[in-house]
Write a protein that holds these residues in place. Sequence first.
Motif, PDB file in Angstrom:
ATOM      1  N   TYR A 181       0.832  -1.203   0.000  1.00 35.90           N
ATOM      2  CA  TYR A 181       0.000   0.000   0.000  1.00 35.90           C
ATOM      3  C   TYR A 181       0.866   1.251   0.000  1.00 35.90           C
ATOM      4  O   TYR A 181       0.556   2.243  -0.667  1.00 35.90           O
ATOM      5  N   PHE A 182       1.971   1.228   0.738  1.00 41.96           N
ATOM      6  CA  PHE A 182       2.883   2.365   0.766  1.00 41.96           C
ATOM      7  C   PHE A 182       3.476   2.622  -0.616  1.00 41.96           C
ATOM      8  O   PHE A 182       3.534   3.764  -1.083  1.00 41.96           O
ATOM      9  N   VAL A 183       3.930   1.554  -1.278  1.00 43.61           N
ATOM     10  CA  VAL A 183       4.492   1.703  -2.626  1.00 43.61           C
ATOM     11  C   VAL A 183       3.430   2.202  -3.604  1.00 43.61           C
ATOM     12  O   VAL A 183       3.730   2.949  -4.551  1.00 43.61           O
ATOM     13  N   ALA A 184       2.175   1.831  -3.362  1.00 45.92           N
ATOM     14  CA  ALA A 184       1.077   2.263  -4.224  1.00 45.92           C
ATOM     15  C   ALA A 184       0.658   3.705  -3.965  1.00 45.92           C
ATOM     16  O   ALA A 184      -0.201   4.235  -4.673  1.00 45.92           O
ATOM     17  N   GLY A 185       1.243   4.347  -2.942  1.00 45.63           N
ATOM     18  CA  GLY A 185       0.948   5.749  -2.695  1.00 45.63           C
ATOM     19  C   GLY A 185       0.021   6.012  -1.532  1.00 45.63           C
ATOM     20  O   GLY A 185      -0.751   6.972  -1.557  1.00 45.63           O
ATOM     21  N   ALA A 186       0.073   5.190  -0.495  1.00 49.58           N
ATOM     22  CA  ALA A 186      -0.824   5.361   0.650  1.00 49.58           C
ATOM     23  C   ALA A 186      -0.447   6.607   1.448  1.00 49.58           C
ATOM     24  O   ALA A 186       0.739   6.905   1.603  1.00 49.58           O
ATOM     25  N   PRO A 187      -1.440   7.318   1.990  1.00 61.94           N
ATOM     26  CA  PRO A 187      -1.135   8.438   2.898  1.00 61.94           C
ATOM     27  C   PRO A 187      -0.464   7.909   4.165  1.00 61.94           C
ATOM     28  O   PRO A 187      -0.889   6.908   4.727  1.00 61.94           O
ATOM     29  N   ILE A 188       0.559   8.607   4.623  1.00 66.41           N
ATOM     30  CA  ILE A 188       1.311   8.136   5.777  1.00 66.41           C
ATOM     31  C   ILE A 188       0.444   8.109   7.031  1.00 66.41           C
ATOM     32  O   ILE A 188       0.606   7.244   7.901  1.00 66.41           O
ATOM     33  N   LEU A 189      -0.504   9.048   7.145  1.00 68.23           N
ATOM     34  CA  LEU A 189      -1.379   9.070   8.324  1.00 68.23           C
ATOM     35  C   LEU A 189      -2.248   7.817   8.387  1.00 68.23           C
ATOM     36  O   LEU A 189      -2.517   7.282   9.468  1.00 68.23           O
ATOM     37  N   LEU A 190      -2.691   7.348   7.220  1.00 75.30           N
ATOM     38  CA  LEU A 190      -3.491   6.129   7.198  1.00 75.30           C
ATOM     39  C   LEU A 190      -2.666   4.935   7.648  1.00 75.30           C
ATOM     40  O   LEU A 190      -3.138   4.085   8.424  1.00 75.30           O
ATOM     41  N   LEU A 191      -1.408   4.862   7.199  1.00 75.15           N
ATOM     42  CA  LEU A 191      -0.539   3.763   7.615  1.00 75.15           C
ATOM     43  C   LEU A 191      -0.272   3.809   9.113  1.00 75.15           C
ATOM     44  O   LEU A 191      -0.230   2.773   9.778  1.00 75.15           O
ATOM     45  N   LEU A 192      -0.110   5.022   9.656  1.00 77.40           N
ATOM     46  CA  LEU A 192       0.084   5.148  11.095  1.00 77.40           C
ATOM     47  C   LEU A 192      -1.160   4.696  11.852  1.00 77.40           C
ATOM     48  O   LEU A 192      -1.062   4.062  12.911  1.00 77.40           O
TER      49      LEU A 192
END
Length: 389
Positions: free
Chosen positions: A192-203
């Motif tokens: 998801y990160f490589v696909a462009g996920a917002p960092i806040l969502l990952l947190l």
Amino acid sequence: MTEMVYGSVPIRAGEPILPRWWRTVDKLSLVCILLLCCIGLLLGMAASPPLARDNGFAPFHYVERQALFGGAALVAMFVTSMMSPTLIRRLGVIGFFAAFVALALLPVLGTDFGKGAVRWYSLGFASVQPSEFLKPAFVILTAWFMAAAQEPNGPPGRLISLGVAVVIVGFLALQPDFGQAALVLFTWGVIYFVAGAPILLLLGLAGATVFAGTVAYSNSEHFARRIDGFLSPELDPRTQLGFAANAIREGGFFGTGVGEGQVKLSLPDAHTDFIIAVAAEEYGLVLVLTILALYAIIVIRSLFRLMRERDTFTRLAGAGLACIFGIQAFINMGVAVRLLPAKGMTLPFVSYGGSSLIAGGITVGALLALTRVRPQGEIGDILRRKGWG
């Protein structure tokens, strides 16, 4: 004639598959994988004879089986590495559903072999662990969903893949196998990160994972016992972690010598989960650093080659496969040196285990296939032609 490729490898009409594969595959990563297999056999000969004797087998019973499974893994790797990304995707999706059904039926048909976790199917002559095959298939399925989500009017691939990940984690937690569950969630986050996920969502997802771990600690004795053992300031020298820690200390820089190690006499899992302790004791820090370097080369080279890819699915699937391969190795070695709680996870291509070896062969085979140089151009070529670079 306009160049048939976009700044990459030219197409050679009628070229046989083997020469084309050899010309385009990442040879350094391939050599590193073969070296890991050789190291696995070497350490298997050191670690497994005491266990074979205790179980009434010939001294090198487990070494012979590891050679057999390793050969099957290499065949799977070479065959998979010759496939196209499209074929990788199709077979990965089919393989996911087969592995998922096998995982779902474990509570009914599986066995724990006395280890307290129902993770295997017993075939009599061998056993199969579905979660090992599910991991690379899950990466491919997730990459497909997320790549499709970036297409115009594409499906909500991120949400669907997250739902699939949560369901898989639920089944793994029932075994219980919280290590594999954490690995699945982490890999989904990487893709998801490589696909462009917002960092806040990952947190936020990381926070949700911590909350789920807290719930598991309160409701699972198996999970709580491992966390308590990890957090305890005193390490019981009679536990597996205690024996492993002592072996690593005794090994020093150059080791105690081939066949001179004692940890294999005390650890029932010396040839699987704690194989790095055997390496550290008998061959010292030199071999441990060599093993670390081999894993690092495979992962880093793969990620650098994937950075030049313009196909979304190839980038996402390759990044997920590279990370799941590298993180599993990190977890196994981290447990042995007490950086992480005990997970029951093998060291890819080094530890004994048929499911682990063959699934590892499929994983790196797909990774080698996705990182092959293709006549499609690098993403930088595309940006330059459009005037963006």
